[in-house]
Design a protein around this motif. Structure first.
Motif, PDB file in Angstrom:
ATOM      1  N   GLN A 191       0.799  -1.035   0.001  1.00 55.19           N
ATOM      2  CA  GLN A 191       0.011   0.006  -0.019  1.00 55.19           C
ATOM      3  C   GLN A 191       0.740   1.327  -0.014  1.00 55.19           C
ATOM      4  O   GLN A 191       0.497   2.228  -0.594  1.00 55.19           O
ATOM      5  CB  GLN A 191      -0.843  -0.075   1.304  1.00 55.19           C
ATOM      6  CG  GLN A 191      -1.778   1.149   1.295  1.00 55.19           C
ATOM      7  CD  GLN A 191      -2.789   1.419   0.137  1.00 55.19           C
ATOM      8  OE1 GLN A 191      -3.159   0.383  -0.580  1.00 55.19           O
ATOM      9  NE2 GLN A 191      -3.080   2.729  -0.419  1.00 55.19           N
ATOM     10  N   GLN A 192       2.171   1.141   0.592  1.00 63.06           N
ATOM     11  CA  GLN A 192       2.838   2.359   0.677  1.00 63.06           C
ATOM     12  C   GLN A 192       3.239   2.789  -0.709  1.00 63.06           C
ATOM     13  O   GLN A 192       3.537   3.837  -0.967  1.00 63.06           O
ATOM     14  CB  GLN A 192       4.410   1.940   1.547  1.00 63.06           C
ATOM     15  CG  GLN A 192       5.164   3.247   1.753  1.00 63.06           C
ATOM     16  CD  GLN A 192       6.209   2.735   2.715  1.00 63.06           C
ATOM     17  OE1 GLN A 192       6.623   1.406   2.794  1.00 63.06           O
ATOM     18  NE2 GLN A 192       7.014   3.774   2.961  1.00 63.06           N
ATOM     19  N   GLU A 193       3.462   1.828  -1.533  1.00 68.31           N
ATOM     20  CA  GLU A 193       3.846   2.062  -3.121  1.00 68.31           C
ATOM     21  C   GLU A 193       2.625   2.989  -3.705  1.00 68.31           C
ATOM     22  O   GLU A 193       2.918   3.754  -4.761  1.00 68.31           O
ATOM     23  CB  GLU A 193       4.085   0.976  -3.781  1.00 68.31           C
ATOM     24  CG  GLU A 193       5.284   0.233  -3.621  1.00 68.31           C
ATOM     25  CD  GLU A 193       5.485  -0.965  -4.048  1.00 68.31           C
ATOM     26  OE1 GLU A 193       5.802  -1.013  -5.442  1.00 68.31           O
ATOM     27  OE2 GLU A 193       5.452  -2.203  -3.714  1.00 68.31           O
ATOM     28  N   LEU A 194       1.381   3.057  -3.290  1.00 68.28           N
ATOM     29  CA  LEU A 194       0.594   3.524  -3.759  1.00 68.28           C
ATOM     30  C   LEU A 194       0.218   4.835  -3.109  1.00 68.28           C
ATOM     31  O   LEU A 194      -0.374   5.969  -3.827  1.00 68.28           O
ATOM     32  CB  LEU A 194      -0.892   2.781  -3.815  1.00 68.28           C
ATOM     33  CG  LEU A 194      -1.274   2.074  -4.883  1.00 68.28           C
ATOM     34  CD1 LEU A 194       0.021   1.007  -5.045  1.00 68.28           C
ATOM     35  CD2 LEU A 194      -2.495   1.138  -4.866  1.00 68.28           C
ATOM     36  N   GLY A 195       0.449   5.040  -2.020  1.00 64.10           N
ATOM     37  CA  GLY A 195       0.176   6.202  -1.180  1.00 64.10           C
ATOM     38  C   GLY A 195      -1.133   6.342  -0.442  1.00 64.10           C
ATOM     39  O   GLY A 195      -2.093   5.739  -1.153  1.00 64.10           O
ATOM     40  N   GLY A 196      -1.137   6.879   0.913  1.00 60.96           N
ATOM     41  CA  GLY A 196      -2.493   6.941   1.364  1.00 60.96           C
ATOM     42  C   GLY A 196      -2.896   5.898   1.963  1.00 60.96           C
ATOM     43  O   GLY A 196      -2.072   4.680   1.737  1.00 60.96           O
ATOM     44  N   ALA A 197      -3.947   5.731   2.742  1.00 63.17           N
ATOM     45  CA  ALA A 197      -4.343   4.578   3.361  1.00 63.17           C
ATOM     46  C   ALA A 197      -5.179   3.463   2.507  1.00 63.17           C
ATOM     47  O   ALA A 197      -6.065   4.023   1.540  1.00 63.17           O
ATOM     48  CB  ALA A 197      -5.283   4.909   4.658  1.00 63.17           C
ATOM     49  N   GLY A 198      -5.285   2.216   2.705  1.00 67.88           N
ATOM     50  CA  GLY A 198      -5.905   1.289   1.870  1.00 67.88           C
ATOM     51  C   GLY A 198      -7.496   1.521   1.938  1.00 67.88           C
ATOM     52  O   GLY A 198      -7.854   1.814   2.979  1.00 67.88           O
ATOM     53  N   LEU A 199      -8.011   1.471   0.874  1.00 66.45           N
ATOM     54  CA  LEU A 199      -9.581   1.707   0.635  1.00 66.45           C
ATOM     55  C   LEU A 199     -10.443   0.643   1.723  1.00 66.45           C
ATOM     56  O   LEU A 199     -11.608   1.054   2.323  1.00 66.45           O
ATOM     57  CB  LEU A 199      -9.994   1.652  -0.649  1.00 66.45           C
ATOM     58  CG  LEU A 199      -9.454   2.734  -1.588  1.00 66.45           C
ATOM     59  CD1 LEU A 199     -10.103   2.634  -2.653  1.00 66.45           C
ATOM     60  CD2 LEU A 199      -9.715   4.214  -0.910  1.00 66.45           C
ATOM     61  N   TRP A 200      -9.535  -0.490   1.924  1.00 63.69           N
ATOM     62  CA  TRP A 200     -10.408  -1.431   2.835  1.00 63.69           C
ATOM     63  C   TRP A 200     -10.548  -1.123   4.433  1.00 63.69           C
ATOM     64  O   TRP A 200     -11.449  -1.491   5.112  1.00 63.69           O
ATOM     65  CB  TRP A 200      -9.921  -2.807   2.845  1.00 63.69           C
ATOM     66  CG  TRP A 200      -8.507  -2.827   3.019  1.00 63.69           C
ATOM     67  CD1 TRP A 200      -7.972  -2.919   4.402  1.00 63.69           C
ATOM     68  CD2 TRP A 200      -7.267  -2.431   2.420  1.00 63.69           C
ATOM     69  NE1 TRP A 200      -6.607  -3.009   4.492  1.00 63.69           N
ATOM     70  CE2 TRP A 200      -6.130  -2.659   3.423  1.00 63.69           C
ATOM     71  CE3 TRP A 200      -6.850  -2.141   1.092  1.00 63.69           C
ATOM     72  CZ2 TRP A 200      -4.615  -2.387   2.786  1.00 63.69           C
ATOM     73  CZ3 TRP A 200      -5.523  -1.884   0.758  1.00 63.69           C
ATOM     74  CH2 TRP A 200      -4.619  -2.066   1.663  1.00 63.69           C
ATOM     75  N   LEU A 201     -10.043  -0.005   4.693  1.00 71.77           N
ATOM     76  CA  LEU A 201      -9.947   0.301   6.070  1.00 71.77           C
ATOM     77  C   LEU A 201     -10.961   1.433   6.197  1.00 71.77           C
ATOM     78  O   LEU A 201     -11.207   1.912   7.412  1.00 71.77           O
ATOM     79  CB  LEU A 201      -8.658   1.361   6.387  1.00 71.77           C
ATOM     80  CG  LEU A 201      -7.252   0.383   6.538  1.00 71.77           C
ATOM     81  CD1 LEU A 201      -6.036   1.056   6.476  1.00 71.77           C
ATOM     82  CD2 LEU A 201      -7.566  -0.830   7.547  1.00 71.77           C
ATOM     83  N   ARG A 202     -11.718   1.907   4.923  1.00 67.28           N
ATOM     84  CA  ARG A 202     -12.829   2.924   5.130  1.00 67.28           C
ATOM     85  C   ARG A 202     -14.065   2.150   5.855  1.00 67.28           C
ATOM     86  O   ARG A 202     -14.349   1.037   5.538  1.00 67.28           O
ATOM     87  CB  ARG A 202     -13.169   3.473   3.899  1.00 67.28           C
ATOM     88  CG  ARG A 202     -11.826   4.333   3.103  1.00 67.28           C
ATOM     89  CD  ARG A 202     -12.214   5.165   2.051  1.00 67.28           C
ATOM     90  NE  ARG A 202     -11.288   6.066   1.555  1.00 67.28           N
ATOM     91  CZ  ARG A 202     -11.350   6.748   0.444  1.00 67.28           C
ATOM     92  NH1 ARG A 202     -12.417   6.810  -0.168  1.00 67.28           N
ATOM     93  NH2 ARG A 202     -10.274   7.531   0.222  1.00 67.28           N
ATOM     94  N   ALA A 203     -15.207   2.641   6.399  1.00 66.15           N
ATOM     95  CA  ALA A 203     -16.228   2.319   6.901  1.00 66.15           C
ATOM     96  C   ALA A 203     -17.117   2.048   5.540  1.00 66.15           C
ATOM     97  O   ALA A 203     -17.990   1.064   5.907  1.00 66.15           O
ATOM     98  CB  ALA A 203     -16.656   3.439   7.951  1.00 66.15           C
ATOM     99  N   GLU A 204     -17.208   2.856   4.664  1.00 66.57           N
ATOM    100  CA  GLU A 204     -17.904   2.529   3.640  1.00 66.57           C
ATOM    101  C   GLU A 204     -17.064   2.519   2.242  1.00 66.57           C
ATOM    102  O   GLU A 204     -16.164   2.748   2.197  1.00 66.57           O
ATOM    103  CB  GLU A 204     -19.001   3.806   3.327  1.00 66.57           C
ATOM    104  CG  GLU A 204     -19.898   4.064   4.610  1.00 66.57           C
ATOM    105  CD  GLU A 204     -20.744   2.937   4.697  1.00 66.57           C
ATOM    106  OE1 GLU A 204     -21.057   2.219   3.650  1.00 66.57           O
ATOM    107  OE2 GLU A 204     -21.166   2.658   5.946  1.00 66.57           O
ATOM    108  N   PRO A 205     -17.798   1.798   1.229  1.00 70.80           N
ATOM    109  CA  PRO A 205     -16.915   1.586  -0.275  1.00 70.80           C
ATOM    110  C   PRO A 205     -16.718   2.883  -0.559  1.00 70.80           C
ATOM    111  O   PRO A 205     -17.347   4.086  -0.407  1.00 70.80           O
ATOM    112  CB  PRO A 205     -18.092   1.059  -1.052  1.00 70.80           C
ATOM    113  CG  PRO A 205     -18.965   0.228  -0.225  1.00 70.80           C
ATOM    114  CD  PRO A 205     -19.021   1.041   1.133  1.00 70.80           C
TER     115      PRO A 205
END
Length: 227
Positions: A191-205
């Motif tokens: 995920q570090q290569e993409l930058g930001g937090a992984g979308l799976w960590l969000r509460a909603e899609p």
């Protein structure tokens, strides 16, 4: 763009499953094994946008439903993880894929010897812990008491419903010990290569155009395609 494919089942029959594809007959053909269970819901939009980004870079891509997943009419509760692994191998062969991109838990289904990438791969045990934790929190908010240990015991014996997914006992036991079979032919993308937090960590899609474009660019660069 919406087609179907015949997925093998563990009883020797097949099931007709949906297939999202961008197939222009190009040399690089990527089978996408999406995230599993709750994370599949959160990353579905991201995955479709990734396919569009790959298309712009002259790469074909294929996103098949696995039996018991997404729009499948096959009950997940009667399937094993081994059955999904066999379906993934069959999809790669029948669709003529040259590479595989496995996203998160999709890496647990990587066909043996496949060339490609595993984006933020995760172990089966970690997937289960995340969903079990979410269930215990939900139960607490509803005034019920459920412990992780009790739920794990139930899952191993009778199966368990987690995040709306009916996971059978056989699959539960397999997932508990499953590790992504990452080999020398599979490149791990963090995920570090993409930058930001992984979308799976969000509460909603959700989606993130920058992450989508970055992941597509990494794939294209590694196979010598740049649009």
């Amino acid at each position: 763009m919406i087609e179907s494919w015949q997925a093998p089942l563990q009883n020797g029959t097949t099931s007709e499953e949906l297939l999202v594809q961008i197939d222009r007959g190009r040399n690089i053909r990527v089978l996408i094994l999406p995230a599993l269970f709750d994370e599949a819901n959160k990353l579905r939009r991201f995955t479709i946008e990734l396919m569009r980004a790959l298309d712009r870079l002259e790469i074909d891509s294929f996103l098949p439903d696995m039996p018991g997943c997404n729009e499948s009419l096959v009950p997940l509760s009667g399937l094993s993880l081994s059955a999904l692994q066999a379906a993934a191998t069959s999809a790669m062969r029948s669709l003529g894929a040259t590479h595989v991109l496995a996203i998160r838990g999709g890496a647990l289904l990587l066909p043996e010897g496949a060339a490609g990438w595993a984006y933020a791969p995760v172990s089966g045990a970690k997937l289960l812990r995340s969903m079990i934790r979410a269930r215990t929190i939900s139960a607490r908010e509803a005034g019920r008491s459920e412990s992780s240990e009790e739920l794990q015991q139930t899952g191993r014996k009778d199966g368990l419903t987690l995040a709306g997914w009916e996971i059978g006992a056989e699959m539960f036991r397999e997932i508990e010990t499953a590790e992504p079979p990452v080999s020398g032919t599979v490149t791990v993308i963090s995920q570090q290569e993409l930058g930001g937090a992984g979308l799976w960590l969000r509460a909603e899609p959700g989606e993130d155009a920058a992450q989508t474009e970055k992941l597509a660019a990494i794939l294209a660069s590694s196979v010598g395609a740049d649009g």
